[in-house]
Design an enzyme around this catalytic site. Sequence first.
Site, mmCIF file in Angstrom:
data_model
loop_
_atom_site.group_PDB
_atom_site.id
_atom_site.type_symbol
_atom_site.label_atom_id
_atom_site.label_comp_id
_atom_site.label_asym_id
_atom_site.label_seq_id
_atom_site.Cartn_x
_atom_site.Cartn_y
_atom_site.Cartn_z
ATOM 1 N N GLU A 143 -72.246 -56.715 -43.164
ATOM 2 C CA GLU A 143 -71.409 -55.551 -42.881
ATOM 3 C C GLU A 143 -70.817 -55.580 -41.464
ATOM 4 O OE1 GLU A 143 -73.562 -51.964 -43.936
ATOM 5 O OE2 GLU A 143 -73.146 -52.296 -46.054
ATOM 6 N N GLU A 325 -74.738 -54.998 -52.719
ATOM 7 C CA GLU A 325 -75.804 -53.993 -52.584
ATOM 8 C C GLU A 325 -75.382 -52.806 -53.439
ATOM 9 O OE1 GLU A 325 -76.509 -52.945 -48.488
ATOM 10 O OE2 GLU A 325 -76.675 -55.032 -47.851
HETATM 11 C C1 GAL Z 1 -76.281 -51.106 -46.058
HETATM 12 C C2 GAL Z 1 -76.858 -52.284 -45.283
HETATM 13 C C3 GAL Z 1 -78.283 -52.551 -45.703
HETATM 14 C C4 GAL Z 1 -79.066 -51.282 -45.714
HETATM 15 C C5 GAL Z 1 -78.391 -50.293 -46.638
HETATM 16 C C6 GAL Z 1 -79.130 -48.980 -46.796
HETATM 17 O O1 GAL Z 1 -75.151 -50.601 -45.434
HETATM 18 O O2 GAL Z 1 -76.089 -53.445 -45.494
HETATM 19 O O3 GAL Z 1 -78.865 -53.484 -44.817
HETATM 20 O O4 GAL Z 1 -79.134 -50.762 -44.419
HETATM 21 O O5 GAL Z 1 -77.121 -50.020 -46.143
HETATM 22 O O6 GAL Z 1 -78.430 -48.134 -47.672
#
Ligand code: GAL
Length: 700
Positions: A143, A325
């Site tokens: 990110e 994710e």
């Molecule tokens: C994302 C990030 C992850 C984790 C996640 C939690 O933005 O890439 O490492 O922090 O959020 O929701």
Amino acid sequence: MTILGVDYYPEHWPADRWPADARLMHESGLQVVRLAEFAWARMEPAEGQFEWDWLDRAVDVLSGAGLQVILGTPTAAPPAWLTRAYPDILPVDAQRRTRSFGGRRHYCPNSPTYRAHTRRIVAALAGRYGGHAAVIGWQIDNEFGGGQTARCYCEDCAAAFRQWLRRRYGDLDALNDAWGAVFWSQTYTDWEQIEPPGLANEKPNPSHGLDYDRFASDSWVDYQQLQLDVLRAHVAPAQFVTTNLMALFTDLDYFKLAGPLDFVTWDNYPTGQTERWGSQLYPPPSDAGADGQASHAYDVGDPMITGLGHDLMRGLKDQPFWVMEQQPGYINWGRYNPTPVPGVVRLWTWEDVAHGADAVVYFRWRACLYAQEQYHSGLLRHDGAPDQGLHDVRALKAERALLDAVRGATVAAEVALLLSYEDLWALDSQPHHGEFGYLRHLFTYYRALQRAGVGVDIAPPARELDPSRYKLVVAPTLHLVDEAHAENLRRYVAGGGHLLLSIRSGFKTTSNRVVDTPLPGLLRDLVGATVAAWHSLPPGVTYLLELVEMDGPSRPKSSPKAAFTARIWAEALEPHTAASLARFTGGPLAGRAAAVVNHVGRGQVVYWGMWADDAMADAVLGWMVEAAGVESAAAEVPPGVKVLRRRSGADEFLFLLNLGAREASVLLTSPDLTDAHTGQPAGRSVQLAPRAVRVLRRAL
Ligand code: GAL
Ligand code: ZN
């Protein structure tokens, strides 16, 4: 095969737990595992001293259980020893405060020191696993720009900015001219005099500000390229290289960042995104024409916000993408963090797929017992037992055949919506009206297209637009226009395309100066009219208007009298070759044209001279969709519901998603759809339970 996977942190758990985790992942129908993107301190506990045993073992345990691995380069989390030994890597914020260790992303992309360490760790990691049979690909960093780290103001950045400007302008005269530096004695006589913006006691010169935005974004593209080069030199060609993006995050030009990657991935947290972006995207309370949000269930997130994220991510490279994710349950970073009810994680998975995802990877496997993300769910609970997310994932095993049938299908969109990060940066720094947000304006049109059941691709203004692919192109605002943009649109329209342009278009040059020709500048011949006046309307000030020609069969349903109220922004148009479509009937612009249509070659251009509220956007798009012959999948899409289509060979898949908490019914335009699971005829009017998805199929 649609891939399902999970993000896993073996370094957070004792090694003797890994085999049980791996078995359960595999049994649950997961195929890939992303690892290691924050594990630098475990890989290299002291400078030059690498420890790979644990990672070798983790990769072996996972691959032994039948899983494939994606490795993250760990550069989002420089270790304490590195930060202490080389404090010049730390980023500096706009107030010139050096940020410290203790979170993540505490580094500057222009730091020569950090770039050297990046090369070292990435080469070591890629050298070790670049040929590993279980490793299918790589995620660079994590990110970029997250946690407000996209813009750094350190001395390394100042020096790199000067170099960037030299490359762009060649000499100082050109820069002074482009920036209008004669204003307030801003003229530069030496490159060294130029500083990053941020500390002046006025807002920066907008040309200076926009160049810093561009430079900062380019710095990350360049930093990413450094990692790409190291990876491609070391890893097997079959291993892909990507990074994970954040959808509607706007500090970086994602079109540029995506360019050199094999494909795009992004991190989808529907409840968090809705909270984070909702108030910037939906109309302000002062806009009484607003439909407001909250048509979605509280634990599901807004389907339009999630949808725009997906469609933008697909549009970056005009190809399918991965969700790297996917929210698995409650998150930790919202103001409120609702727990999704059973079935929502499955619903999100289908939503991802419906918008064009080839893979869905859930974040994270097991909820963590310590540190910043203790309150974030995983597919497993803190105690290691399956949480609801895992039950949902397991339920998807029964839908495997359909998930696989859809993989590779193209998202069938006949409409392109143009989005430009440079326009966004320029307008958001000089909105001229406190509620004029670039994305808010674009979102009005996006939502109207979704309500019309029409699929949409997002494209940058420079991408070639083929009229045989896109029957309609919507450009809510094309603010900074150069001859190439104008020519791109002329070619599209001349070839038969239908173009909707709107307010504040053609106003500026690409160096963020106002044009010295009548508006809309380089787009004036296309529009066939001059923008004679533009008004910013404070809250409570409204101009009435009526439609002139949109009567007859395409008369807007939502507004029987075809009368509208302009708020926020209004422009008075003087047609030359164009015909009037709408006219102001009240206020200081009464009697003047508010919208025009111009026929050019085999196509046509509508210029809509007002900030559109939902009723206007429905009316103008309803008319243009019909005029352009864009096919709509549904006659009516109720709030909270969306209808999406993908095509594969002889099949069309129709995804009906109800993200609302109430039952809903969708009226389809095609009679011959069958349920994709059962093969039973679906009928024209399809009932959807709350938080439910149905996939229908039709032979083309
Ligand atoms: C994302 C990030 C992850 C984790 C996640 C939690 O933005 O890439 O490492 O922090 O959020 O929701
Ligand atoms: Zn810096």
